[in-house]
Enzyme design. Sequence first.
Site, PDB file in Angstrom:
ATOM      1  N   ASP A  31      45.830  65.339  67.973  1.00 15.81           N
ATOM      2  CA  ASP A  31      46.857  66.125  67.288  1.00 15.81           C
ATOM      3  C   ASP A  31      47.301  67.264  68.206  1.00 15.81           C
ATOM      4  O   ASP A  31      46.485  67.922  68.853  1.00 15.81           O
ATOM      5  CB  ASP A  31      46.304  66.677  65.965  1.00 15.81           C
ATOM      6  CG  ASP A  31      47.403  67.162  65.043  1.00 15.81           C
ATOM      7  OD1 ASP A  31      47.615  66.533  63.983  1.00 15.81           O
ATOM      8  OD2 ASP A  31      48.066  68.178  65.375  1.00 15.81           O
ATOM      9  N   ASN A  88      47.505  63.080  54.224  1.00 14.93           N
ATOM     10  CA  ASN A  88      48.414  63.901  53.432  1.00 14.93           C
ATOM     11  C   ASN A  88      49.542  63.013  52.914  1.00 14.93           C
ATOM     12  O   ASN A  88      50.110  62.227  53.672  1.00 14.93           O
ATOM     13  CB  ASN A  88      48.987  65.034  54.289  1.00 14.93           C
ATOM     14  CG  ASN A  88      47.919  65.994  54.760  1.00 14.93           C
ATOM     15  OD1 ASN A  88      46.961  66.265  54.037  1.00 14.93           O
ATOM     16  ND2 ASN A  88      48.058  66.512  55.969  1.00 14.93           N
ATOM     17  N   VAL A  97      55.077  64.239  58.639  1.00 17.11           N
ATOM     18  CA  VAL A  97      55.635  63.101  59.389  1.00 17.11           C
ATOM     19  C   VAL A  97      55.592  61.852  58.497  1.00 17.11           C
ATOM     20  O   VAL A  97      54.513  61.414  58.092  1.00 17.11           O
ATOM     21  CB  VAL A  97      54.847  62.846  60.694  1.00 17.11           C
ATOM     22  CG1 VAL A  97      55.435  61.659  61.453  1.00 17.11           C
ATOM     23  CG2 VAL A  97      54.853  64.094  61.580  1.00 17.11           C
ATOM     24  N   HIS A 101      49.492  58.314  58.559  1.00 15.20           N
ATOM     25  CA  HIS A 101      48.526  58.672  59.601  1.00 15.20           C
ATOM     26  C   HIS A 101      47.275  59.228  58.956  1.00 15.20           C
ATOM     27  O   HIS A 101      47.324  59.937  57.962  1.00 15.20           O
ATOM     28  CB  HIS A 101      49.117  59.674  60.594  1.00 15.20           C
ATOM     29  CG  HIS A 101      49.800  60.841  59.950  1.00 15.20           C
ATOM     30  ND1 HIS A 101      51.058  60.742  59.385  1.00 15.20           N
ATOM     31  CD2 HIS A 101      49.404  62.113  59.752  1.00 15.20           C
ATOM     32  CE1 HIS A 101      51.401  61.914  58.886  1.00 15.20           C
ATOM     33  NE2 HIS A 101      50.410  62.765  59.085  1.00 15.20           N
ATOM     34  N   HIS A 103      44.196  61.643  59.528  1.00 13.67           N
ATOM     35  CA  HIS A 103      43.639  62.722  60.355  1.00 13.67           C
ATOM     36  C   HIS A 103      42.129  62.524  60.446  1.00 13.67           C
ATOM     37  O   HIS A 103      41.477  62.209  59.430  1.00 13.67           O
ATOM     38  CB  HIS A 103      43.867  64.081  59.696  1.00 13.67           C
ATOM     39  CG  HIS A 103      45.297  64.515  59.589  1.00 13.67           C
ATOM     40  ND1 HIS A 103      45.864  65.439  60.447  1.00 13.67           N
ATOM     41  CD2 HIS A 103      46.274  64.175  58.712  1.00 13.67           C
ATOM     42  CE1 HIS A 103      47.128  65.654  60.095  1.00 13.67           C
ATOM     43  NE2 HIS A 103      47.403  64.902  59.043  1.00 13.67           N
TER      44      HIS A 103
HETATM   45  P1  AMP Z   1      50.978  65.692  58.354  1.00 15.54           P
HETATM   46  O1  AMP Z   1      51.205  67.135  58.014  1.00 15.54           O
HETATM   47  O2  AMP Z   1      49.819  65.073  57.615  1.00 15.54           O
HETATM   48  O3  AMP Z   1      52.247  64.867  58.255  1.00 15.54           O
HETATM   49  O4  AMP Z   1      50.500  65.669  59.861  1.00 15.54           O
HETATM   50  C1  AMP Z   1      51.365  65.590  60.942  1.00 15.54           C
HETATM   51  C2  AMP Z   1      50.552  65.990  62.147  1.00 15.54           C
HETATM   52  O5  AMP Z   1      51.224  65.565  63.317  1.00 15.54           O
HETATM   53  C3  AMP Z   1      50.321  67.503  62.281  1.00 15.54           C
HETATM   54  O6  AMP Z   1      48.928  67.779  62.262  1.00 15.54           O
HETATM   55  C4  AMP Z   1      50.974  67.836  63.625  1.00 15.54           C
HETATM   56  O7  AMP Z   1      50.267  68.825  64.334  1.00 15.54           O
HETATM   57  C5  AMP Z   1      50.943  66.493  64.325  1.00 15.54           C
HETATM   58  N1  AMP Z   1      51.950  66.313  65.356  1.00 15.54           N
HETATM   59  C6  AMP Z   1      53.276  66.605  65.281  1.00 15.54           C
HETATM   60  N2  AMP Z   1      53.894  66.264  66.419  1.00 15.54           N
HETATM   61  C7  AMP Z   1      52.939  65.723  67.237  1.00 15.54           C
HETATM   62  C8  AMP Z   1      52.952  65.190  68.565  1.00 15.54           C
HETATM   63  N3  AMP Z   1      54.077  65.118  69.292  1.00 15.54           N
HETATM   64  N4  AMP Z   1      51.774  64.747  69.084  1.00 15.54           N
HETATM   65  C9  AMP Z   1      50.642  64.829  68.369  1.00 15.54           C
HETATM   66  N5  AMP Z   1      50.567  65.316  67.110  1.00 15.54           N
HETATM   67  C10 AMP Z   1      51.701  65.766  66.557  1.00 15.54           C
END
Ligand code: AMP
Length: 115
Positions: A31, A88, A97, A101, A103
């Site tokens: 992340d 999430n 996003v 995914h 975590h």
């Molecule tokens: P969520 O809030 O569950 O949708 O998690 C999205 C996650 O993607 C967050 O923890 C961000 O820090 C992570 N994230 C966003 N852009 C990137 C990226 N380019 N590379 C790696 N992680 C990312």
Amino acid sequence: MSEKTLFQKIADREIPADIVYEDDDALCFRDINPQAPIHLLIVPKKPIVRIAEASPEDQSTLGHLLLTARKVAEQEGFAEDGFRTVINNGRNGGEEVPHLHLHILAGRQMKWPPG
Ligand code: AMP
């Protein structure tokens, strides 16, 4: 055709990421904004939007994500100490996003309840 998600672009190597594991169906990378000493994301290559939109055909993909978590935990050496998995979902779940995914947080004691 709908736009590629951020995580599809990472899987297609259009956006760089620190990839720690990959197979035919899943990708695991660090992340960019870690919330623990180890913070990994596992994404299915098939772009399921979120759990609330998963269908019965996604069953094996969903199971594969959890088995990948186990594999990565062993590979990265934190399986024995323990770790937390989080998905999430939607606005109240804190999803940013729209590409499913998982975590994985590790390397410190987790608290409960989560924020
Ligand atoms: P969520 O809030 O569950 O949708 O998690 C999205 C996650 O993607 C967050 O923890 C961000 O820090 C992570 N994230 C966003 N852009 C990137 C990226 N380019 N590379 C790696 N992680 C990312």
